[in-house]
Design a protein around this motif. Structure first.
Motif, mmCIF file in Angstrom:
data_model
loop_
_atom_site.group_PDB
_atom_site.id
_atom_site.type_symbol
_atom_site.label_atom_id
_atom_site.label_comp_id
_atom_site.label_asym_id
_atom_site.label_seq_id
_atom_site.Cartn_x
_atom_site.Cartn_y
_atom_site.Cartn_z
ATOM 1 N N ASP A 156 2.619 -13.625 -5.357
ATOM 2 C CA ASP A 156 1.881 -12.908 -6.403
ATOM 3 C C ASP A 156 2.606 -12.980 -7.742
ATOM 4 O O ASP A 156 1.965 -12.967 -8.804
ATOM 5 C CB ASP A 156 1.738 -11.420 -6.020
ATOM 6 N N MET A 180 3.720 -6.432 -3.551
ATOM 7 C CA MET A 180 3.513 -7.772 -4.125
ATOM 8 C C MET A 180 4.503 -8.749 -3.515
ATOM 9 O O MET A 180 5.652 -8.400 -3.249
ATOM 10 C CB MET A 180 3.736 -7.725 -5.628
ATOM 11 N N ARG A 225 2.205 -13.732 -14.797
ATOM 12 C CA ARG A 225 2.902 -13.340 -13.562
ATOM 13 C C ARG A 225 4.166 -14.167 -13.327
ATOM 14 O O ARG A 225 4.634 -14.274 -12.186
ATOM 15 C CB ARG A 225 1.962 -13.505 -12.376
ATOM 16 N N GLU A 278 -4.545 -4.936 -8.648
ATOM 17 C CA GLU A 278 -4.529 -5.467 -7.276
ATOM 18 C C GLU A 278 -5.416 -4.599 -6.405
ATOM 19 O O GLU A 278 -6.262 -5.052 -5.663
ATOM 20 C CB GLU A 278 -3.092 -5.444 -6.721
#
Ligand SMILES: Nc1nc2c(c(=O)[nH]1)N[C@@H](CN(C=O)c1ccc(C(=O)N[C@@H](CCC(=O)O)C(=O)O)cc1)CN2
Ligand SMILES: NCC(=O)N[C@@H]1O[C@H](COP(=O)([O-])[O-])[C@@H](O)[C@H]1O
Length: 202
Positions: free
Chosen positions: A83, A3, A105, A199
């Protein structure tokens, strides 16, 4: 694919530095890609340049309209293909564009046991002073998801430290800051592990 991590910092960026070291050491399956600061003189910006991260100075001085600042931050995050966002001592309110685009996030670390001593006006030394003035016998740090309300987001991790008789603000601050970066690392490791399967499927 690891990420991509982006950091927002107003001063030293201590959590950003600790997470980047963990990434480099293979302790965190992520890649630090960018750092944004509202403070052109923040040591975090200088550190990020030396680390080869994409750096941006985005402040209300440059974007007096909060919506334009929000849009400018979101554009930089998109260009960096971020991300996950880490608030590492970021002292400004994040806007709805960024919060909607990165819902679930965005993580922040706050130097108290939220919900105590949080909210607007509660940052840095002001928090430790409030803990001492309240006569609390324990303090600590909290990692939470960032939502519209300042320090109101769901708490992901928390760790306590004692407040000792005769503690000065500096002593308490040092005791809390000594646990912050590892607490943030553990919370990011868990969130990355939780988000990873999603993901892979997309
Ligand atoms: N939408 C959100 N934005 C931010 C949050 C959040 O939970 N939701 N957390 C803060 C971080 N923070 C506490 O952890 C915090 C930061 C700043 C302030 C504050 O009152 N700032 C002053 C300005 C201070 C300065 O410029 O030096 C203010 O906004 O008037 C309170 C809490 C990050 N953003
Ligand atoms: N409300 C947010 C807040 O008060 N954050 C606190 O500011 C300090 C930043 O240190 P740093 O600039 O060395 O990273 C850290 O102690 C962090 O918990």
């Amino acid at each position: 694919m690891p990420m991509n991590l982006a950091f927002l910092a107003s001063h030293g960026g201590s959590a950003a530095r600790h997470l980047t070291t963990a990434c480099r050491a293979g302790e965190l399956d992520a890649t630090p890609v960018a750092l944004i600061s509202n403070n052109s003189r923040s040591p975090a910006l200088e550190w990020a340049r030396e680390e080869g991260l994409q750096t941006s100075h985005l402040s209300s001085a440059r974007y007096p309209d909060p919506d334009e600042l929000d849009a400018a931050i979101l554009q930089v995050l998109r260009e960096a293909d971020a991300d996950l966002l880490i608030l590492s001592g970021y002292m400004r309110e994040l806007g709805p564009r960024v919060l909607n685009a990165y819902a679930g996030r965005v993580l922040n670390i706050h130097p108290s046991l939220l919900p105590s001593h949080g909210g607007r006006g509660m940052y840095g030394d002001r928090v430790h002073r409030a803990v001492l003035e309240a006569g609390d016998t324990r303090s600590g740090a909290t990692v939470h998801l960032v939502t519209a309300g300042i320090d109101e987001g769901p708490r992901l991790a928390q760790q306590e430290v004692p407040v000792r008789p005769g503690d000065t603000l500096e002593k308490l601050k040092a005791r809390v800051q000594a646990i912050e970066s590892e607490l943030m690392l553990r919370a990011v490791q868990e969130l990355v592990a939780e988000l990873k399967p999603k993901e892979a499927r997309t």
